[in-house]
Design a protein around this motif. Structure first.
Motif, PDB file in Angstrom:
ATOM      1  N   ILE A 157       3.068   6.712  70.555  1.00  0.00           N
ATOM      2  CA  ILE A 157       2.123   5.640  70.237  1.00  0.00           C
ATOM      3  C   ILE A 157       1.996   4.687  71.416  1.00  0.00           C
ATOM      4  O   ILE A 157       0.885   4.322  71.825  1.00  0.00           O
ATOM      5  CB  ILE A 157       2.557   4.896  68.953  1.00  0.00           C
ATOM      6  N   GLY A 179      -1.354   4.367  73.765  1.00  0.00           N
ATOM      7  CA  GLY A 179      -2.007   3.061  73.880  1.00  0.00           C
ATOM      8  C   GLY A 179      -2.234   2.651  75.314  1.00  0.00           C
ATOM      9  O   GLY A 179      -3.319   2.171  75.676  1.00  0.00           O
ATOM     10  N   ALA A 229      -6.397   4.708  71.680  1.00  0.00           N
ATOM     11  CA  ALA A 229      -6.008   4.032  70.443  1.00  0.00           C
ATOM     12  C   ALA A 229      -6.198   4.913  69.215  1.00  0.00           C
ATOM     13  O   ALA A 229      -5.381   4.872  68.293  1.00  0.00           O
ATOM     14  CB  ALA A 229      -6.777   2.724  70.288  1.00  0.00           C
ATOM     15  N   ALA A 257      -3.339   7.237  69.023  1.00  0.00           N
ATOM     16  CA  ALA A 257      -2.149   6.467  68.640  1.00  0.00           C
ATOM     17  C   ALA A 257      -2.155   6.198  67.135  1.00  0.00           C
ATOM     18  O   ALA A 257      -1.124   6.318  66.471  1.00  0.00           O
ATOM     19  CB  ALA A 257      -2.087   5.164  69.429  1.00  0.00           C
ATOM     20  N   GLU A 258      -3.325   5.863  66.609  1.00  0.00           N
ATOM     21  CA  GLU A 258      -3.433   5.609  65.169  1.00  0.00           C
ATOM     22  C   GLU A 258      -3.157   6.880  64.364  1.00  0.00           C
ATOM     23  O   GLU A 258      -2.519   6.827  63.310  1.00  0.00           O
ATOM     24  CB  GLU A 258      -4.815   5.071  64.823  1.00  0.00           C
ATOM     25  N   TYR A 314       0.471   7.288  64.175  1.00  0.00           N
ATOM     26  CA  TYR A 314       0.977   6.290  63.225  1.00  0.00           C
ATOM     27  C   TYR A 314       0.792   6.776  61.786  1.00  0.00           C
ATOM     28  O   TYR A 314       1.704   6.662  60.956  1.00  0.00           O
ATOM     29  CB  TYR A 314       0.265   4.964  63.462  1.00  0.00           C
ATOM     30  N   THR A 362       6.791  -0.129  66.881  1.00  0.00           N
ATOM     31  CA  THR A 362       5.618   0.640  66.452  1.00  0.00           C
ATOM     32  C   THR A 362       4.400  -0.263  66.380  1.00  0.00           C
ATOM     33  O   THR A 362       3.334   0.049  66.932  1.00  0.00           O
ATOM     34  CB  THR A 362       5.861   1.264  65.061  1.00  0.00           C
ATOM     35  N   TYR A 363       4.564  -1.377  65.666  1.00  0.00           N
ATOM     36  CA  TYR A 363       3.437  -2.297  65.495  1.00  0.00           C
ATOM     37  C   TYR A 363       3.000  -2.909  66.822  1.00  0.00           C
ATOM     38  O   TYR A 363       1.804  -3.017  67.096  1.00  0.00           O
ATOM     39  CB  TYR A 363       3.786  -3.385  64.482  1.00  0.00           C
ATOM     40  N   LEU A 419       0.915  -0.404  68.698  1.00  0.00           N
ATOM     41  CA  LEU A 419      -0.431  -0.251  68.143  1.00  0.00           C
ATOM     42  C   LEU A 419      -1.302  -1.461  68.452  1.00  0.00           C
ATOM     43  O   LEU A 419      -2.479  -1.317  68.796  1.00  0.00           O
ATOM     44  CB  LEU A 419      -0.350  -0.013  66.636  1.00  0.00           C
ATOM     45  N   ALA A 478      -2.342  -1.075  71.918  1.00  0.00           N
ATOM     46  CA  ALA A 478      -3.339  -0.011  72.058  1.00  0.00           C
ATOM     47  C   ALA A 478      -4.732  -0.530  71.712  1.00  0.00           C
ATOM     48  O   ALA A 478      -5.690  -0.311  72.457  1.00  0.00           O
ATOM     49  CB  ALA A 478      -2.976   1.181  71.169  1.00  0.00           C
ATOM     50  N   TYR A 479      -4.837  -1.219  70.603  1.00  0.00           N
ATOM     51  CA  TYR A 479      -6.139  -1.747  70.192  1.00  0.00           C
ATOM     52  C   TYR A 479      -6.631  -2.823  71.155  1.00  0.00           C
ATOM     53  O   TYR A 479      -7.814  -2.869  71.495  1.00  0.00           O
ATOM     54  CB  TYR A 479      -6.078  -2.300  68.772  1.00  0.00           C
ATOM     55  N   MET A 486      -3.729  -4.880  62.488  1.00  0.00           N
ATOM     56  CA  MET A 486      -2.399  -4.285  62.587  1.00  0.00           C
ATOM     57  C   MET A 486      -1.327  -5.365  62.516  1.00  0.00           C
ATOM     58  O   MET A 486      -0.282  -5.173  61.894  1.00  0.00           O
ATOM     59  CB  MET A 486      -2.276  -3.465  63.871  1.00  0.00           C
TER      60      MET A 486
END
Length: 107
Positions: free
Chosen positions: A36, A40, A45, A48-49, A52, A66-67, A70, A73-74, A86
């Motif tokens: 992930i 990212g 993204a 990556a999602e 997830y 993890t969060y 993400l 990434a976004y 997220m």
């Protein structure tokens, strides 16, 4: 796998993930987090999602890393709404942010 990801060879890292699955090996949280995070950084993204979502389907509980990965990434892809969504999901699921969380959020 992390070495491939960090070297920007995300496709190769995903191939290793597929090989692991093919041999009956289950990826763990560390494996998913590496993918992930590096997806990212590579601006992927959506991929990556997808990782997830797979992590959650396997019943693995995401952690702050993890969060953060993400959210980053976004943010990297310019998707501010999903980055904040997220962050909200992180809070709802009882995962406390750390000092790395807030710099990942877009201004």
């Amino acid at each position: 796998m992390n070495g491939f990801s960090r070297a920007g060879k995300v496709k190769e890292a995903l191939t290793i993930l597929d090989e692991m699955r093919g041999r009956g090996m289950k990826p763990n949280l560390y494996t998913f987090n590496c993918l992930i995070y590096n997806l990212g950084i590579a601006g992927k993204a959506e991929e990556a999602e997808n990782i997830y979502k797979e992590l959650k389907l396997m019943g693995i509980k995401p952690d702050v890393f993890t969060y953060n990965a993400l959210i980053r990434a976004y943010s990297t892809c310019g998707d501010m709404d999903r980055a904040y969504a997220m962050y909200k999901e992180m809070m709802v699921r009882g995962c406390n942010p750390n000092s790395e969380t807030f710099p990942q959020l877009p201004n």
